[in-house]
Write a protein that holds these residues in place. Structure first.
Motif, PDB file in Angstrom:
ATOM      1  N   THR A 166      46.995  15.818 -22.174  1.00  0.00           N
ATOM      2  CA  THR A 166      47.196  17.165 -21.649  1.00  0.00           C
ATOM      3  C   THR A 166      45.878  17.881 -21.428  1.00  0.00           C
ATOM      4  N   GLN A 167      44.956  17.756 -22.365  1.00  0.00           N
ATOM      5  CA  GLN A 167      43.706  18.519 -22.316  1.00  0.00           C
ATOM      6  C   GLN A 167      42.652  17.900 -21.403  1.00  0.00           C
ATOM      7  N   HIS A 168      42.681  16.577 -21.222  1.00  0.00           N
ATOM      8  CA  HIS A 168      41.586  15.921 -20.507  1.00  0.00           C
ATOM      9  C   HIS A 168      42.033  15.154 -19.258  1.00  0.00           C
ATOM     10  N   LEU A 169      43.077  14.322 -19.376  1.00  0.00           N
ATOM     11  CA  LEU A 169      43.416  13.449 -18.263  1.00  0.00           C
ATOM     12  C   LEU A 169      44.122  14.168 -17.123  1.00  0.00           C
ATOM     13  N   LEU A 170      44.925  15.186 -17.439  1.00  0.00           N
ATOM     14  CA  LEU A 170      45.657  15.869 -16.378  1.00  0.00           C
ATOM     15  C   LEU A 170      44.699  16.520 -15.384  1.00  0.00           C
ATOM     16  N   GLY A 171      43.582  17.032 -15.880  1.00  0.00           N
ATOM     17  CA  GLY A 171      42.591  17.629 -14.988  1.00  0.00           C
ATOM     18  C   GLY A 171      42.006  16.606 -14.029  1.00  0.00           C
ATOM     19  N   VAL A 172      41.732  15.399 -14.542  1.00  0.00           N
ATOM     20  CA  VAL A 172      41.200  14.330 -13.693  1.00  0.00           C
ATOM     21  C   VAL A 172      42.234  13.932 -12.645  1.00  0.00           C
ATOM     22  N   ILE A 173      43.469  13.809 -13.066  1.00  0.00           N
ATOM     23  CA  ILE A 173      44.547  13.410 -12.157  1.00  0.00           C
ATOM     24  C   ILE A 173      44.716  14.429 -11.031  1.00  0.00           C
ATOM     25  N   PHE A 177      42.160  14.397  -8.123  1.00  0.00           N
ATOM     26  CA  PHE A 177      42.307  13.396  -7.064  1.00  0.00           C
ATOM     27  C   PHE A 177      43.659  13.512  -6.345  1.00  0.00           C
ATOM     28  N   GLY A 178      44.351  14.625  -6.554  1.00  0.00           N
ATOM     29  CA  GLY A 178      45.588  14.868  -5.817  1.00  0.00           C
ATOM     30  C   GLY A 178      46.821  14.213  -6.395  1.00  0.00           C
ATOM     31  N   GLY A 179      46.742  13.737  -7.638  1.00  0.00           N
ATOM     32  CA  GLY A 179      47.911  13.123  -8.263  1.00  0.00           C
ATOM     33  C   GLY A 179      48.827  14.158  -8.893  1.00  0.00           C
ATOM     34  N   GLN A 180      50.111  13.833  -8.962  1.00  0.00           N
ATOM     35  CA  GLN A 180      51.075  14.693  -9.653  1.00  0.00           C
ATOM     36  C   GLN A 180      51.782  13.886 -10.725  1.00  0.00           C
ATOM     37  N   VAL A 181      51.770  14.393 -11.945  1.00  0.00           N
ATOM     38  CA  VAL A 181      52.414  13.703 -13.065  1.00  0.00           C
ATOM     39  C   VAL A 181      53.927  13.833 -12.915  1.00  0.00           C
ATOM     40  N   ILE A 182      54.595  12.689 -12.877  1.00  0.00           N
ATOM     41  CA  ILE A 182      56.049  12.658 -12.771  1.00  0.00           C
ATOM     42  C   ILE A 182      56.679  12.575 -14.146  1.00  0.00           C
ATOM     43  N   GLY A 231      51.956   8.214 -22.472  1.00  0.00           N
ATOM     44  CA  GLY A 231      52.212   7.436 -21.270  1.00  0.00           C
ATOM     45  C   GLY A 231      52.380   8.351 -20.067  1.00  0.00           C
ATOM     46  N   LEU A 232      51.751   7.993 -18.952  1.00  0.00           N
ATOM     47  CA  LEU A 232      51.782   8.846 -17.769  1.00  0.00           C
ATOM     48  C   LEU A 232      52.199   8.057 -16.541  1.00  0.00           C
ATOM     49  N   LEU A 233      53.133   8.604 -15.767  1.00  0.00           N
ATOM     50  CA  LEU A 233      53.464   8.081 -14.453  1.00  0.00           C
ATOM     51  C   LEU A 233      53.021   9.125 -13.435  1.00  0.00           C
ATOM     52  N   VAL A 234      52.154   8.716 -12.507  1.00  0.00           N
ATOM     53  CA  VAL A 234      51.531   9.649 -11.569  1.00  0.00           C
ATOM     54  C   VAL A 234      51.813   9.190 -10.137  1.00  0.00           C
ATOM     55  N   ALA A 235      52.105  10.149  -9.238  1.00  0.00           N
ATOM     56  CA  ALA A 235      52.371   9.846  -7.827  1.00  0.00           C
ATOM     57  C   ALA A 235      51.266  10.419  -6.945  1.00  0.00           C
ATOM     58  N   PHE A 236      50.884   9.654  -5.942  1.00  0.00           N
ATOM     59  CA  PHE A 236      49.908  10.089  -4.940  1.00  0.00           C
ATOM     60  C   PHE A 236      50.570   9.971  -3.562  1.00  0.00           C
ATOM     61  N   SER A 237      50.825  11.109  -2.920  1.00  0.00           N
ATOM     62  CA  SER A 237      51.475  11.078  -1.594  1.00  0.00           C
ATOM     63  C   SER A 237      51.075  12.270  -0.742  1.00  0.00           C
ATOM     64  N   PRO A 249      48.721   6.432   4.038  1.00  0.00           N
ATOM     65  CA  PRO A 249      48.932   5.624   2.832  1.00  0.00           C
ATOM     66  C   PRO A 249      47.622   5.083   2.277  1.00  0.00           C
ATOM     67  N   GLU A 250      46.667   4.760   3.188  1.00  0.00           N
ATOM     68  CA  GLU A 250      45.376   4.230   2.742  1.00  0.00           C
ATOM     69  C   GLU A 250      44.639   5.251   1.875  1.00  0.00           C
ATOM     70  N   SER A 251      44.668   6.520   2.295  1.00  0.00           N
ATOM     71  CA  SER A 251      43.989   7.566   1.515  1.00  0.00           C
ATOM     72  C   SER A 251      44.661   7.772   0.166  1.00  0.00           C
ATOM     73  N   ASN A 252      45.984   7.745   0.143  1.00  0.00           N
ATOM     74  CA  ASN A 252      46.694   7.889  -1.126  1.00  0.00           C
ATOM     75  C   ASN A 252      46.304   6.772  -2.095  1.00  0.00           C
ATOM     76  N   ALA A 253      46.271   5.536  -1.601  1.00  0.00           N
ATOM     77  CA  ALA A 253      45.916   4.396  -2.446  1.00  0.00           C
ATOM     78  C   ALA A 253      44.479   4.511  -2.936  1.00  0.00           C
ATOM     79  N   GLN A 254      43.573   4.931  -2.040  1.00  0.00           N
ATOM     80  CA  GLN A 254      42.166   5.066  -2.422  1.00  0.00           C
ATOM     81  C   GLN A 254      41.996   6.147  -3.481  1.00  0.00           C
ATOM     82  N   HIS A 255      42.666   7.282  -3.304  1.00  0.00           N
ATOM     83  CA  HIS A 255      42.578   8.361  -4.303  1.00  0.00           C
ATOM     84  C   HIS A 255      43.120   7.901  -5.663  1.00  0.00           C
ATOM     85  N   ALA A 256      44.204   7.137  -5.621  1.00  0.00           N
ATOM     86  CA  ALA A 256      44.784   6.645  -6.876  1.00  0.00           C
ATOM     87  C   ALA A 256      43.797   5.749  -7.620  1.00  0.00           C
ATOM     88  N   ILE A 257      43.116   4.859  -6.895  1.00  0.00           N
ATOM     89  CA  ILE A 257      42.149   3.954  -7.533  1.00  0.00           C
ATOM     90  C   ILE A 257      40.943   4.731  -8.055  1.00  0.00           C
TER      91      ILE A 257
END
Length: 449
Positions: free
Chosen positions: A303-310, A313-318, A324-330, A335-343
């Protein structure tokens, strides 16, 4: 051609032909089930150690010859046997409940009828009560298959509960969740959804009782209730919970719908390609991780550290539970940009966790997969939020993360095909995830371009 051979392996195993059960000796059953379910050729040498590891090699070879001769006599047209390999003949006239279940889940769209078929097929654990205790490799295979199939049925029940909820059929939705919790009683998100459905259908006392059941179950597993679960309990207890008539409430939105913060617009979209990232924690010292305080530290760190990083890069925690975290990039145009941001996000998350002094009991692994999911969104105070994602990519990305080594980032072949020009990867091999079956890659670096 003989009448259809039926293999019923979801519960206590049965082989049926002409409406008559067929009984064969134990090791022959084990080999026949293994060949049918895996649906690929196996080297004879591998089968020797798989089912006869505890006896001398000469005896192993003789036992395999005798067993294959026995199976050929009873099921000749269902087997393909040569000097080097043995396999199940998939062109033969047979019916295997495991295959039917997998095919129903892979079909698109996942209609209520298909999901009901899956639930009906699952009569119990895979090969229930069937053991070859002296053969650890076989027992491990059975255990892994039981878990994977149960996880798929649990996902089907959860999706079916949401579909019934959308139709306003709370009775069926509640029944699905109760069946789900019989299989996996520790799933806090399912308890949350069940509490919400009970409360919104006028069963407030039952909803509060469900909280106590969930709390006790989490305590047995040495885990603390999440902030979301505690807040939902408080809202139900105090009568502050308000549910909009046009909103379907899922665990991701629990605690959001208060009198001054109602959903303004709910939207169900068609299938959409999304890149998903899953963060999985590996225990370093099992004896230490039994303490709820350990899980609290992981949750607090995320909550304090990883959510800010996510979010950077445009990720949303589902989904978030015990770290444990499940994150979506859309959110980008391609699609190429979403995949690149996720990596990029995944590499930055691993870097952050690697330098975190407060994480002493666990190591993190990540996986990224791109696929089609059904998306539900809701607009709250002018902002779009995901209510729910439905689809097999959620299962795939979580399974890949569990296979990944600590401090590693794995990506699926679907994601790799989008970023192979900009990401340096090493092929990791084929996924062991039975319903995935293509190459996976370990990310080494990403281009600055």
């Amino acid at each position: 051609m003989a009448d259809e051979l039926q293999l019923l392996l979801l519960s206590r195993p049965q082989i049926i032909q002409n409406s008559t059960p067929i009984f064969i000796f134990h090791k022959a059953q084990a080999l026949f089930y293994y060949l049918a379910v895996t649906a690929r050729p196996h080297q004879r040498t591998a089968l020797l150690s798989f089912l006869w590891s505890h006896i001398p090699e000469n005896n192993r070879k003789n036992n395999l010859r005798v067993t294959l001769s026995y199976l050929r006599k009873h099921f000749g047209e269902y087997l393909s046997i040569n000097r080097h390999t043995v396999s199940f003949n998939q062109n033969a006239n047979y019916w295997l409940d495991v295959d039917v279940l997998k095919n129903a889940l892979q079909a698109s769209p996942k209609t209520i009828e298909r999901l009901q078929e899956v639930v009906k097929l699952y009569q119990g654990p895979f090969l229930e009560g069937f053991h070859v205790p002296e053969e650890k490799e076989f027992e491990t295979w059975v255990t892994n298959m039981r878990k994977k199939l149960q996880d798929l049925v649990v996902q089907a029940l959860h999706t079916l509960a949401l579909r019934y909820q959308e139709l306003g059929n709370y009775t069926e939705s509640i029944d699905c969740l109760n069946r789900l919790l019989l299989l996996q009683p520790w799933r806090e998100e399912s308890h949350q959804l069940l509490m919400m459905l009970l409360a919104t259908s006028g069963q407030r006392s039952a909803a509060l009782e469900q909280y106590e059941i969930c709390r006790q179950m989490l305590e047995e597993h040495k885990r603390l209730p999440s902030t979301e679960l505690t807040k939902l309990h408080e809202e139900i207890s105090t009568g502050k919970l308000v549910v909009a008539n046009n909103a379907t409430v899922t665990p991701q939105t629990v605690g959001c719908f208060m009198e001054n913060d109602l959903p303004q617009q709910r939207q169900i979209e068609s299938e959409q390609q999304v890149t998903l990232m899953y963060c999985h924690w590996h225990d370093i010292h099992t004896q230490l991780t039994q303490s709820p305080e350990v899980w609290h530290i992981l949750q607090q760190y995320c909550t304090q550290h990883l959510l800010g990083v996510i979010h950077q890069f445009g990720g949303q925690v589902i989904y978030q539970y015990n770290g444990g975290l499940l994150v979506a990039f859309s959110g980008t145009e391609t699609p190429e940009s979403n995949a690149q941001h996720a990596i990029q996000c995944g590499l930055q998350v691993l870097k952050a966790v690697g330098s975190a002094a407060e994480i002493k009991t666990h190591q993190l692994s990540l996986a990224i997969h791109t696929g089609l999911v059904l998306m539900e969104k809701v607009k709250i105070n002018g902002h779009q939020h995901y209510l729910n994602l439905i689809g097999q990519p959620l299962d795939i990305v979580q399974e890949l993360a569990r296979q990944a080594s600590p401090n590693a980032l794995l990506i699926s072949n679907d994601t790799y095909s989008l970023v192979k020009e900009t990401v340096a990867c090493q092929q990791f091999g084929n996924s062991e995830y039975n319903f995935f079956g293509s190459n996976i890659y370990q990310v080494q670096a990403i281009s600055s371009q």
